[in-house]
Design a protein around this motif. Structure first.
Motif, short mmCIF file in Angstrom:
data_model
loop_
_atom_site.label_atom_id
_atom_site.label_comp_id
_atom_site.label_asym_id
_atom_site.label_seq_id
_atom_site.Cartn_x
_atom_site.Cartn_y
_atom_site.Cartn_z
N LYS A 111 0.82 -1.22 0.00
CA LYS A 111 0.00 0.00 0.00
C LYS A 111 0.85 1.26 0.00
N HIS A 112 2.15 1.15 0.26
CA HIS A 112 3.04 2.30 0.29
C HIS A 112 3.59 2.66 -1.09
N ASP A 113 3.31 1.84 -2.09
CA ASP A 113 3.86 2.06 -3.43
C ASP A 113 2.75 2.18 -4.47
N LEU A 114 1.71 2.92 -4.14
CA LEU A 114 0.54 3.01 -5.02
C LEU A 114 0.84 3.68 -6.36
N SER A 115 1.76 4.62 -6.41
CA SER A 115 2.02 5.30 -7.68
C SER A 115 2.56 4.30 -8.71
N GLU A 116 3.44 3.41 -8.30
CA GLU A 116 3.95 2.39 -9.22
C GLU A 116 2.84 1.42 -9.61
N PHE A 117 1.98 1.07 -8.66
CA PHE A 117 0.86 0.16 -8.90
C PHE A 117 -0.07 0.72 -9.97
N VAL A 118 -0.42 2.00 -9.84
CA VAL A 118 -1.29 2.66 -10.81
C VAL A 118 -0.61 2.71 -12.18
N SER A 119 0.68 2.98 -12.23
CA SER A 119 1.39 3.03 -13.51
C SER A 119 1.36 1.70 -14.22
N VAL A 120 1.54 0.61 -13.49
CA VAL A 120 1.51 -0.73 -14.09
C VAL A 120 0.11 -1.04 -14.61
N ILE A 121 -0.92 -0.72 -13.83
CA ILE A 121 -2.29 -0.96 -14.28
C ILE A 121 -2.60 -0.13 -15.52
N ASP A 122 -2.20 1.13 -15.55
CA ASP A 122 -2.38 1.97 -16.74
C ASP A 122 -1.71 1.36 -17.96
N ASP A 123 -0.49 0.86 -17.77
CA ASP A 123 0.25 0.26 -18.87
C ASP A 123 -0.47 -0.98 -19.41
N LEU A 124 -0.95 -1.85 -18.51
CA LEU A 124 -1.66 -3.04 -18.95
C LEU A 124 -2.99 -2.69 -19.62
N CYS A 125 -3.68 -1.67 -19.12
CA CYS A 125 -4.94 -1.25 -19.75
C CYS A 125 -4.68 -0.73 -21.17
N SER A 126 -3.55 -0.08 -21.39
CA SER A 126 -3.22 0.39 -22.74
C SER A 126 -2.89 -0.76 -23.68
N LYS A 127 -2.63 -1.96 -23.12
CA LYS A 127 -2.34 -3.15 -23.92
C LYS A 127 -3.55 -4.06 -24.05
N GLY A 128 -4.74 -3.55 -23.69
CA GLY A 128 -5.96 -4.32 -23.91
C GLY A 128 -6.55 -4.99 -22.69
N TRP A 129 -5.91 -4.87 -21.55
CA TRP A 129 -6.45 -5.43 -20.31
C TRP A 129 -7.50 -4.48 -19.74
N THR A 130 -8.48 -5.02 -19.01
CA THR A 130 -9.52 -4.22 -18.37
C THR A 130 -9.55 -4.57 -16.88
N ALA A 131 -9.51 -3.55 -16.05
CA ALA A 131 -9.57 -3.78 -14.60
C ALA A 131 -10.94 -4.36 -14.24
N SER A 132 -10.92 -5.43 -13.48
CA SER A 132 -12.16 -6.05 -13.02
C SER A 132 -12.72 -5.25 -11.85
N SER A 133 -13.89 -5.61 -11.42
CA SER A 133 -14.55 -4.83 -10.37
C SER A 133 -13.71 -4.78 -9.10
N GLY A 134 -13.69 -3.64 -8.51
CA GLY A 134 -13.11 -3.44 -7.18
C GLY A 134 -11.65 -3.77 -7.02
N ILE A 135 -11.10 -3.21 -6.00
CA ILE A 135 -9.73 -3.43 -5.58
C ILE A 135 -9.83 -3.91 -4.14
N THR A 136 -8.92 -4.75 -3.71
CA THR A 136 -9.00 -5.26 -2.34
C THR A 136 -7.65 -5.12 -1.65
N SER A 137 -7.67 -5.18 -0.34
CA SER A 137 -6.46 -5.02 0.44
C SER A 137 -6.46 -6.01 1.60
N GLU A 138 -5.27 -6.51 1.92
CA GLU A 138 -5.11 -7.38 3.08
C GLU A 138 -3.65 -7.32 3.53
N ASP A 139 -3.44 -7.21 4.82
CA ASP A 139 -2.10 -7.20 5.42
C ASP A 139 -1.14 -6.22 4.75
N GLY A 140 -1.62 -5.03 4.43
CA GLY A 140 -0.77 -3.99 3.87
C GLY A 140 -0.50 -4.11 2.38
#
Length: 87
Positions: A36-65
Motif C-alpha cells: 500500500k506504500h507504493d501506489l504510484s507504481e501500482f497505478v502506472s503498471v495498471i495503466d500500462d496493462l490497460c493500454s495493452k488491452g487489459w480491463t480492470a475487473s470490479s473493485g480493488i482489495t487489500s489485506e495485510d498492507g
C-alpha cells in the motif's frame, strides 16, 4: 517495466513489474499486488496493462498492507486473447 519473469506452469507467468508490483498473468486473466506504500507504481503498471488491452475487473482489495487488483482480457471476437499479454 518487467524485471523478472518465472513460470508457474505453461499458461501462468509470475512477473515482477518495477520494484514493487507483482503479477500472475494468464492468457485472459491476471492478478496484480503491491504494498500500500507504493501506489504510484501500482497505478502506472495498471495503466500500462490497460493500454495493452487489459480491463480492470470490479473493485480493488487489500489485506495485510498489500493491495490487489484483477484484470481481464477478451478479444474483439469474444474469445479469450492468448497473444500480447503485456509481458
Amino acid at each position: 517495466m518487467v524485471l523478472k519473469d518465472y513460470s508457474i506452469n505453461n499458461s501462468i507467468i509470475a512477473t515482477k513489474f518495477g520494484n514493487h508490483v507483482e503479477g500472475y498473468i494468464g492468457s485472459s486473466y491476471c492478478i496484480l499486488s503491491c504494498s500500500k506504500h507504493d501506489l504510484s507504481e501500482f497505478v502506472s503498471v495498471i495503466d500500462d496493462l490497460c493500454s495493452k488491452g487489459w480491463t480492470a475487473s470490479s473493485g480493488i482489495t487489500s489485506e495485510d498492507g498489500k493491495i490487489y487488483q484483477s484484470l481481464s482480457k477478451i478479444s474483439t471476437d469474444g474469445k479469450y486473447s492468448t497473444k500480447d499479454i503485456g509481458v
